[in-house]
Scaffold this motif. Structure first.
Motif, PDB file in Angstrom:
ATOM      1  N   SER A  50      -3.308 -16.560 -30.174  1.00  0.00           N
ATOM      2  CA  SER A  50      -1.939 -16.983 -30.458  1.00  0.00           C
ATOM      3  C   SER A  50      -0.988 -15.891 -29.997  1.00  0.00           C
ATOM      4  O   SER A  50      -1.408 -14.769 -29.684  1.00  0.00           O
ATOM      5  N   GLU A  51       0.279 -16.188 -29.962  1.00  0.00           N
ATOM      6  CA  GLU A  51       1.248 -15.159 -29.590  1.00  0.00           C
ATOM      7  C   GLU A  51       1.268 -14.039 -30.619  1.00  0.00           C
ATOM      8  O   GLU A  51       1.468 -12.872 -30.273  1.00  0.00           O
ATOM      9  N   LEU A  79     -10.429 -18.588 -21.485  1.00  0.00           N
ATOM     10  CA  LEU A  79      -9.465 -17.789 -22.245  1.00  0.00           C
ATOM     11  C   LEU A  79      -8.173 -18.581 -22.309  1.00  0.00           C
ATOM     12  O   LEU A  79      -7.563 -18.887 -21.277  1.00  0.00           O
ATOM     13  N   HIS A  80      -7.754 -18.916 -23.527  1.00  0.00           N
ATOM     14  CA  HIS A  80      -6.693 -19.897 -23.745  1.00  0.00           C
ATOM     15  C   HIS A  80      -5.565 -19.328 -24.599  1.00  0.00           C
ATOM     16  O   HIS A  80      -5.816 -18.708 -25.641  1.00  0.00           O
ATOM     17  N   LEU A  81      -4.325 -19.537 -24.167  1.00  0.00           N
ATOM     18  CA  LEU A  81      -3.165 -19.206 -24.989  1.00  0.00           C
ATOM     19  C   LEU A  81      -2.926 -20.350 -25.957  1.00  0.00           C
ATOM     20  O   LEU A  81      -2.725 -21.493 -25.547  1.00  0.00           O
ATOM     21  N   ASP A  82      -2.920 -20.049 -27.236  1.00  0.00           N
ATOM     22  CA  ASP A  82      -2.715 -21.055 -28.277  1.00  0.00           C
ATOM     23  C   ASP A  82      -1.244 -21.089 -28.675  1.00  0.00           C
ATOM     24  O   ASP A  82      -0.671 -20.070 -29.040  1.00  0.00           O
ATOM     25  N   SER A  99      -7.297 -18.400 -18.267  1.00  0.00           N
ATOM     26  CA  SER A  99      -7.759 -19.553 -17.492  1.00  0.00           C
ATOM     27  C   SER A  99      -7.227 -20.865 -18.051  1.00  0.00           C
ATOM     28  O   SER A  99      -7.472 -21.931 -17.472  1.00  0.00           O
ATOM     29  N   SER A 100      -6.500 -20.775 -19.150  1.00  0.00           N
ATOM     30  CA  SER A 100      -5.953 -21.970 -19.780  1.00  0.00           C
ATOM     31  C   SER A 100      -4.767 -21.574 -20.650  1.00  0.00           C
ATOM     32  O   SER A 100      -4.747 -20.481 -21.229  1.00  0.00           O
ATOM     33  N   VAL A 101      -3.787 -22.464 -20.743  1.00  0.00           N
ATOM     34  CA  VAL A 101      -2.605 -22.193 -21.565  1.00  0.00           C
ATOM     35  C   VAL A 101      -2.194 -23.454 -22.304  1.00  0.00           C
ATOM     36  O   VAL A 101      -2.391 -24.569 -21.814  1.00  0.00           O
ATOM     37  N   MET A 102      -1.634 -23.259 -23.485  1.00  0.00           N
ATOM     38  CA  MET A 102      -1.011 -24.369 -24.204  1.00  0.00           C
ATOM     39  C   MET A 102       0.481 -24.115 -24.272  1.00  0.00           C
ATOM     40  O   MET A 102       0.912 -23.060 -24.749  1.00  0.00           O
ATOM     41  N   ILE A 103       1.260 -25.065 -23.811  1.00  0.00           N
ATOM     42  CA  ILE A 103       2.703 -25.014 -23.987  1.00  0.00           C
ATOM     43  C   ILE A 103       3.048 -25.973 -25.123  1.00  0.00           C
ATOM     44  O   ILE A 103       2.726 -27.160 -25.058  1.00  0.00           O
TER      45      ILE A 103
END
Length: 284
Positions: A50-51, A79-82, A99-103
């Motif tokens: 998470s941020e 590796l994902h941004l939550d 390699s992955s992001v959530m907006i």
């Protein structure tokens, strides 16, 4: 192996009828617990930050640690941004190698959410990064702010169809009655709504706020099309409980390794439990 896009992991899960954990790391020990257990269980895994976790760990330290773990691993790791809050934060994470992001534009009006996600998808596609978005609000606590559960809105199935078609997003997080953080009672999931969304939407569906949801409800959600399940609170609680137990039992202990090592082991058993519940074990 190198980090892989989340879509690679989730598309296989969707085709074969299981779910993969989006497991949040908050320190080195939690990362080790996630990766070591996924290896032992032969399960793909999505390591999330998470941020708030990025502010705590530092984006440079966090990405370096996850990349090092993934390089040594023999399982697929994303590796994902939550819950990315802005286009600028998304770009920063992509530049650092996520390699992955959530907006998360779920609090925006429908058209504004679509416009933001379209912008992110356009940028991420160029470098092969997967994108998750959210439609509808999840109740509870996300990092430093609270989403009022009374104002939490369920995902509209018809809007979900339009949203996915117009954005080209790789995965969609939907609101069907879960909440972030600990539950005060038994969460009631709207399975009928989930089934309607699944019939209209062809991308992998994501369930947030799964810590505390009953096992039978998790299994039913997976049978109805959920492919990614986010878990954080369950891991934090078991980790902290072990730390508290050690400190209460030995007031003279001071070596962090003797405190955090057992906490990591306790978290590993919870990760193992969740991997088997989701059905992602022995999928590599």
């Amino acid at each position: 192996m190198a980090l892989v896009p989340m879509s690679q992991i989730l598309n296989k899960a969707q085709a074969e009828g299981y779910a993969v954990g989006g497991f949040n790391m908050n320190n080195l020990e939690s990362l080790q617990a996630i990766i070591e257990t996924a290896e032992e269980e032969r399960s793909p895994v999505i390591v999330q930050l998470s941020e708030g976790a990025l502010r705590y760990v530092g984006i440079d330290y966090a990405t370096a640690c996850v990349k090092a773990a993934a390089d040594k691993a023999t399982i697929p790791v994303a590796l994902h941004l939550d819950h990315g809050s802005s286009f600028e934060k998304i770009i920063e994470c992509i530049r650092y190698g996520f390699s992955s992001v959530m907006i998360d534009g779920s609090k925006l009006p429908f058209e504004e959410n679509i416009a933001l996600v379209q912008k992110v998808v356009e940028a991420a596609r160029v470098v092969g990064v997967s994108v998750e978005a959210e439609l509808g609000k999840i109740g509870g606590t996300e990092d430093d702010h609270t989403v009022d559960e009374r104002e939490a809105l369920m995902t509209n199935p018809d809007e979900a169809k339009e949203f996915v078609e117009r954005t080209g997003v790789d995965a969609l997080a939907i609101a069907i009655g879960t909440a972030h953080g600990p539950y005060k009672g038994k969460p009631e999931l709207d399975f009928e709504r989930l089934e309607k969304i699944r019939n209209l939407v062809n991308v992998p569906l994501v369930l947030h706020g799964a810590s505390g949801v009953y096992d039978e409800d998790i299994k039913k959600a997976i049978s109805l099309g959920i492919c990614k399940i986010n878990i954080n609170t369950d891991f934090q609680q078991v980790f902290t409980a072990k730390v508290r137990e050690i400190l209460n039992n030995d007031e003279k202990v001071y070596d962090p390794r003797k405190i955090l090592g057992p906490a990591k082991d306790a978290m590993k058993e919870k990760v193992r439990e969740k991997i088997r519940l989701l059905g992602s074990n022995n999928r590599v």
